[in-house]
Design an enzyme around this catalytic site. Sequence first.
Site, PDB file in Angstrom:
ATOM      1  N   GLY A  28      32.142  53.801  32.845  1.00 35.25           N
ATOM      2  CA  GLY A  28      32.914  53.336  31.689  1.00 35.25           C
ATOM      3  C   GLY A  28      31.933  52.656  30.752  1.00 35.25           C
ATOM      4  N   ILE A  43      32.967  46.575  27.416  1.00 31.75           N
ATOM      5  CA  ILE A  43      32.243  45.845  28.481  1.00 31.75           C
ATOM      6  C   ILE A  43      31.011  46.644  28.906  1.00 31.75           C
ATOM      7  CG2 ILE A  43      32.387  44.822  30.799  1.00 31.75           C
ATOM      8  CD1 ILE A  43      35.375  44.446  30.391  1.00 31.75           C
ATOM      9  N   ASP A  81      30.621  57.881  30.637  1.00 33.68           N
ATOM     10  CA  ASP A  81      31.987  57.779  30.095  1.00 33.68           C
ATOM     11  C   ASP A  81      32.524  59.194  29.899  1.00 33.68           C
ATOM     12  OD1 ASP A  81      33.474  55.162  28.573  1.00 33.68           O
ATOM     13  OD2 ASP A  81      34.278  57.145  28.058  1.00 33.68           O
ATOM     14  N   ARG A 106      43.986  45.591  27.976  1.00 30.83           N
ATOM     15  CA  ARG A 106      45.315  45.133  27.546  1.00 30.83           C
ATOM     16  C   ARG A 106      45.448  45.104  26.032  1.00 30.83           C
ATOM     17  NH1 ARG A 106      46.860  39.481  29.989  1.00 30.83           N
ATOM     18  NH2 ARG A 106      44.634  39.047  30.103  1.00 30.83           N
ATOM     19  N   ASN A 124      45.314  53.008  35.049  1.00 26.79           N
ATOM     20  CA  ASN A 124      44.008  52.653  35.605  1.00 26.79           C
ATOM     21  C   ASN A 124      43.838  53.086  37.063  1.00 26.79           C
ATOM     22  OD1 ASN A 124      43.334  51.745  33.141  1.00 26.79           O
ATOM     23  ND2 ASN A 124      43.280  49.570  33.646  1.00 26.79           N
ATOM     24  N   ILE A 137      35.573  45.867  37.605  1.00 29.29           N
ATOM     25  CA  ILE A 137      36.055  44.953  36.555  1.00 29.29           C
ATOM     26  C   ILE A 137      37.421  45.404  36.029  1.00 29.29           C
ATOM     27  CG2 ILE A 137      35.523  43.921  34.312  1.00 29.29           C
ATOM     28  CD1 ILE A 137      32.626  44.252  34.738  1.00 29.29           C
ATOM     29  N   HIS A 192      43.398  37.623  39.979  1.00 30.77           N
ATOM     30  CA  HIS A 192      42.981  37.518  38.578  1.00 30.77           C
ATOM     31  C   HIS A 192      44.205  37.781  37.701  1.00 30.77           C
ATOM     32  CE1 HIS A 192      40.368  37.578  35.170  1.00 30.77           C
ATOM     33  NE2 HIS A 192      40.506  38.860  34.926  1.00 30.77           N
TER      34      HIS A 192
END
Length: 308
Positions: free
Chosen positions: A11, A15, A35, A84, A97, A120, A177
Site C-alpha cells: 500500500g 502512509i 500498490d 476513514r 479492508n 497498520i 485501537h
Amino acid sequence: MKKRNKIAMIGSGQIGGILALLTGIRKLGDAVLFDVVEDMPQGKALDLSHLAPVFDLDFRVSGTNNIADIAGADVCIVTSGVPRKPGMSRDDLIKINADIIRSVGEGIKEHAPDSLVIVITNPLDVMAYLMQKVTGFDHRKVLGMAGVLDTARYRSFLAEEMNVSISSISAFVLGGHGDTMVPVRSYTTCNGVPVEKFISAERLDAIEKRVRGAGGEIVNLLKTGSAFCSPAASAILMAECYLQNKRKLLPASAYCQGEYGVDGLYIGVPIIMGGNGLEEIVEIELSDNEKQQLNKSVEAVRSVVSEL
Ligand code: APR
C-alpha cells in the site's frame, strides 16, 4: 556479502509514501512501494529517489504493481485498504479492508515468507489477527501498530498541558485501537513522578478522552483521509526495533495466549520488541478500573473479529 535491508510498503498511499521517506531518513535500508494503482508507486519512488541526494541518503526506492517485487523483504508494512471519512468508525472499514488484507496476505506469504509484518490497516487489531491467519506466520512475526501511536498522542497532549519537554513524559495506551483504548494513567509519569501530581483528575479525564478521539479529530479536520505522518513514524520505530534488535518495551497489538486474561486475540499490550519481532508480552499490574476498561476493549475487538 551482507545484504541490504529491504522494507516493503504494502500500500503506497498517504502512509506508504511517508513510510518510504522515513525508511531513508532513519537509514533502515532500501524501500519498495507496492500498490494496485498503476504508476502511482513508481511516481512516488522516483520523487523519493530525487530526495536522497539532497540529504546524501544512501537508500534506493522502487515502485511496483507486481507483488512479486517484494521478494526477500525483511519487513513488510501493510497499509493497503481504505482510510476513514468523517462520520466513520474504524470498524466501518471491516468488509472492504478484510478482503484487501486477505489478498495481500497471500502475496506476503508467497513472496516474503521470512519477513516481519507490521499491520497498520484499520480496524487494526482485527486486521492484524486476519493477517496472521492468512499468512500462517509465527505470531511473533505479525504485529499491529497502534499503541505506539496512541501513546505518542497521549504524551503529546500531556507535554503540552504541563509545558514540559516531550521526552520527560512516559506513558502507555493499551487495549484495542478504537474508542475503547485504555490510557494507563497509573504508569504515566513526568520523569518518574506520577502525572496525577501535576494535573487534576478532571483535566486528565479530558486529555484521555481527546486521546481516544484523536484519530477522529484528524479525520474531521482533513475531511479526505486519516492521519498519516504519525502512524508512519510509529511503524518505522517498530521496524527499527526489529532490524536493530533493540528490545524496546513498547505497546503493540500482539497475539495474546492467556496474557491479561485474553486468549486467541490480537490486542494492544506492552511487548518487548527485538530481533525475533515479539520477544515477550510484559504483564503489568493494572488498577481495577483499568482492568475493567481493558476487558471492555477486548470485548469490542472480539465482536468485530466475529464478523470476519
Ligand atoms: N493491494 C495493494 N494496495 C492496495 C490494495 C491492494 N489490494 N487495495 C488498496 N490499496 C492501496 C490503495 O490504492 C491506496 O493507495 O492502499 C492505499 C491506501 O492508501 P490511502 O488511501 O492513502 O490510505 P492511508 O491514509 O495510507 O491509510 C491506509 O491505514 O490508518 C489506516 O485507516 C487507515 O486503513 C487505512 C490504512
